[in-house]
Design a protein around this motif. Sequence first.
Motif, mmCIF file in Angstrom:
data_model
loop_
_atom_site.group_PDB
_atom_site.id
_atom_site.type_symbol
_atom_site.label_atom_id
_atom_site.label_comp_id
_atom_site.label_asym_id
_atom_site.label_seq_id
_atom_site.Cartn_x
_atom_site.Cartn_y
_atom_site.Cartn_z
ATOM 1 N N ALA A 275 -58.541 -21.642 35.842
ATOM 2 C CA ALA A 275 -58.170 -21.075 34.542
ATOM 3 C C ALA A 275 -58.064 -22.164 33.476
ATOM 4 O O ALA A 275 -58.534 -21.993 32.342
ATOM 5 C CB ALA A 275 -56.842 -20.324 34.664
ATOM 6 N N ARG A 276 -57.449 -23.278 33.825
ATOM 7 C CA ARG A 276 -57.318 -24.365 32.849
ATOM 8 C C ARG A 276 -58.673 -24.982 32.514
ATOM 9 O O ARG A 276 -58.933 -25.338 31.363
ATOM 10 C CB ARG A 276 -56.349 -25.418 33.384
ATOM 11 C CG ARG A 276 -54.899 -24.952 33.352
ATOM 12 C CD ARG A 276 -53.963 -25.943 34.000
ATOM 13 N NE ARG A 276 -52.569 -25.542 33.825
ATOM 14 C CZ ARG A 276 -51.544 -26.084 34.474
ATOM 15 N NH1 ARG A 276 -51.759 -27.055 35.359
ATOM 16 N NH2 ARG A 276 -50.306 -25.675 34.244
ATOM 17 N N GLY A 310 -55.999 -30.856 40.362
ATOM 18 C CA GLY A 310 -54.777 -30.151 40.709
ATOM 19 C C GLY A 310 -53.950 -29.825 39.491
ATOM 20 O O GLY A 310 -54.189 -30.329 38.394
ATOM 21 N N PRO A 311 -52.951 -28.973 39.668
ATOM 22 C CA PRO A 311 -52.143 -28.511 38.534
ATOM 23 C C PRO A 311 -50.962 -29.410 38.178
ATOM 24 O O PRO A 311 -50.211 -29.094 37.263
ATOM 25 C CB PRO A 311 -51.646 -27.147 39.028
ATOM 26 C CG PRO A 311 -51.527 -27.317 40.503
ATOM 27 C CD PRO A 311 -52.637 -28.261 40.903
ATOM 28 N N ASP A 312 -50.770 -30.522 38.883
ATOM 29 C CA ASP A 312 -49.632 -31.407 38.638
ATOM 30 C C ASP A 312 -49.745 -32.017 37.240
ATOM 31 O O ASP A 312 -50.644 -32.799 36.958
ATOM 32 C CB ASP A 312 -49.593 -32.511 39.701
ATOM 33 C CG ASP A 312 -48.271 -33.269 39.684
ATOM 34 O OD1 ASP A 312 -47.784 -33.586 38.587
ATOM 35 O OD2 ASP A 312 -47.737 -33.559 40.768
ATOM 36 N N ARG A 313 -48.811 -31.664 36.354
ATOM 37 C CA ARG A 313 -48.911 -32.113 34.968
ATOM 38 C C ARG A 313 -48.603 -33.592 34.807
ATOM 39 O O ARG A 313 -49.171 -34.260 33.938
ATOM 40 C CB ARG A 313 -47.972 -31.270 34.089
ATOM 41 C CG ARG A 313 -48.400 -29.810 34.037
ATOM 42 C CD ARG A 313 -47.674 -29.033 32.966
ATOM 43 N NE ARG A 313 -46.249 -28.906 33.239
ATOM 44 C CZ ARG A 313 -45.452 -28.039 32.612
ATOM 45 N NH1 ARG A 313 -45.954 -27.232 31.694
ATOM 46 N NH2 ARG A 313 -44.174 -27.970 32.904
ATOM 47 N N ALA A 407 -57.511 -31.756 27.189
ATOM 48 C CA ALA A 407 -57.051 -31.561 28.565
ATOM 49 C C ALA A 407 -55.531 -31.614 28.663
ATOM 50 O O ALA A 407 -54.914 -30.794 29.359
ATOM 51 C CB ALA A 407 -57.679 -32.614 29.478
ATOM 52 N N LEU A 408 -54.910 -32.558 27.963
ATOM 53 C CA LEU A 408 -53.460 -32.687 28.050
ATOM 54 C C LEU A 408 -52.760 -31.504 27.382
ATOM 55 O O LEU A 408 -51.730 -31.020 27.870
ATOM 56 C CB LEU A 408 -53.007 -34.007 27.424
ATOM 57 C CG LEU A 408 -53.435 -35.270 28.177
ATOM 58 C CD1 LEU A 408 -52.861 -36.518 27.520
ATOM 59 C CD2 LEU A 408 -53.015 -35.211 29.643
ATOM 60 N N TRP A 412 -50.371 -28.832 29.596
ATOM 61 C CA TRP A 412 -48.951 -28.601 29.353
ATOM 62 C C TRP A 412 -48.651 -27.248 28.717
ATOM 63 O O TRP A 412 -47.494 -26.809 28.714
ATOM 64 C CB TRP A 412 -48.385 -29.719 28.472
ATOM 65 C CG TRP A 412 -48.228 -30.990 29.242
ATOM 66 C CD1 TRP A 412 -49.157 -31.967 29.417
ATOM 67 C CD2 TRP A 412 -47.077 -31.397 29.975
ATOM 68 N NE1 TRP A 412 -48.662 -32.972 30.219
ATOM 69 C CE2 TRP A 412 -47.392 -32.664 30.575
ATOM 70 C CE3 TRP A 412 -45.818 -30.848 30.194
ATOM 71 C CZ2 TRP A 412 -46.476 -33.350 31.370
ATOM 72 C CZ3 TRP A 412 -44.903 -31.545 30.985
ATOM 73 C CH2 TRP A 412 -45.244 -32.776 31.559
ATOM 74 N N ILE A 413 -49.669 -26.564 28.177
ATOM 75 C CA ILE A 413 -49.407 -25.308 27.474
ATOM 76 C C ILE A 413 -49.938 -24.090 28.221
ATOM 77 O O ILE A 413 -49.292 -23.040 28.268
ATOM 78 C CB ILE A 413 -50.008 -25.367 26.043
ATOM 79 C CG1 ILE A 413 -49.236 -26.391 25.203
ATOM 80 C CG2 ILE A 413 -49.994 -23.998 25.381
ATOM 81 C CD1 ILE A 413 -49.738 -26.526 23.792
ATOM 82 N N VAL A 414 -51.128 -24.195 28.815
ATOM 83 C CA VAL A 414 -51.723 -23.058 29.517
ATOM 84 C C VAL A 414 -51.050 -22.895 30.887
ATOM 85 O O VAL A 414 -50.979 -23.840 31.673
ATOM 86 C CB VAL A 414 -53.241 -23.252 29.684
ATOM 87 C CG1 VAL A 414 -53.842 -22.136 30.531
ATOM 88 C CG2 VAL A 414 -53.918 -23.291 28.316
#
Length: 501
Positions: A275-276, A310-313, A407-408, A412-414
């Motif tokens: 999704a991101r 990965g989803p790790d912010r 990307a950042l 952090w928002i999506v």
Amino acid sequence: MVRAGVAAALPALAGIALGHSAVAATATLGAFAVVYGEGRAYRVRWRVVSIAAAALVFLAGVGAAVGASVHAAAAVGNSALGNSALWATVLVLTMTLVVAVCAFVVDGLRLGAPGAFLPLLTVEIASSLPALGVSTTEVLAWTASGAASALLVSMSGVVVRRRTPERAAVAGAVAAVAAAHSDSSSPTSRRDAVRALHAAWQCLHDAALVGRDHPLTRTLHAAHLRCAAMVDGRNVDHASDTDDLRPQVPLPRPSIRYRLGRAAHPRGRSWTIVARLLVACPAAGLLALSLDVGRPDWAVITAAMILHQGPDRVLGTYRGLHRFFGTVLGLGLLAVLATLDLTAAALVLVVALLMAGTEAFLVRNYGVAMVFITPLALIVGSLGTQMDLGVVTRDRLLETLLGVAVALVVLWIVLPRSHRRILRDADEQVAHTIGRIADTRDPVAVAELCHDLEFDLHASTTAAITAAHTDPAWTRTLWPEHHHLHELGYRTLAWHLGPSM
């Protein structure tokens, strides 16, 4: 590292000898396949490299076909082929689709680095070659030659020392455990030891040595027990890779069907990554197009490489910084190379060295890897022709800044609370698999479910680590429940599997 360089150099040097120096470096695209075989037993390596090679050849063809359309549209402006910006948008969307599919498969199968990076890089480089007069057929042919070289080079040691990958994996794990013992207060050394042990066991599983009385199996098991005793009772208040090390020998991976089936769950981490990517990649590319920066594909690949692992912010933010500063240093290295009057053969050797450097650091340090990747992509993408360094440096930096920024923001928002959903989903799956084991009486079915449970436990630990990085206060509230479930899962495995050796 040496194999990566040799796999790229052999077909390229052969092409130069046959009078095809202008396009021989394109073989590097297929040679990327050698990276996917590193650390794997020869028994399965040939299959892994073959699949990766076939995928890279196909994607090189896709990239070249789309690139040819973009080049044709740019050449005729607003004529019958349509506006060149429209075709550049097609390239952006193609790259987005490729990285989304590849990232889903890689994350679902838990293949780790280099992940979707090299397939996307292949599409990106191949798309730039038609503008230099290279046909799609030539791109396919030279990429296939590099792919064949990758397979031959990756399997070259099987005749002489067929257990070399297993020996290297076991030796690495033993050394990591020894380092953890000598620095027992370091969480990093314990984590590295656990990861090395798991990698070594999977290598021995691939080689069909686990369960046999083999010296490598005995050596690894002894190191495993030393490490399990060392980490026992530690990290009881937060998630860590050491949570997944128990006295029992790790089981082999569950089936591809099971892993992809788990990834297809809409609440899982793989769909969060996809999704991101589907938001960030088109946004970065279209923003670059709107600002009339020369290469929107660079912005796409920058955004994709920050998000695809990965989803790790927190880790994603570090990757963004690595991407930018590594690109800056890589452009500096390119400037140095541009001052040298390199022959075609010398340029191939430079490409081989850059390929070796990429392979050496891509897993260990993404920032350092970018120092090699940046000039590698630009040299292969330009076939060694003269570049306007000022324009290239300006465009590359602007595209990198755009890609990192987009990307950042997306990271952090999506789906800002996806880490909570992913951890809950992972824990629910662990509980579900434990329940299925309790309700099953068929020993064969129980054994298969145990494979699934161990995989689910690993996924749960990974989800807990990501949540702890992103939202430590919330994760602490869920920790007692998560930890209890984790312990129950491993007690279930110990009950049904018994002593490991």
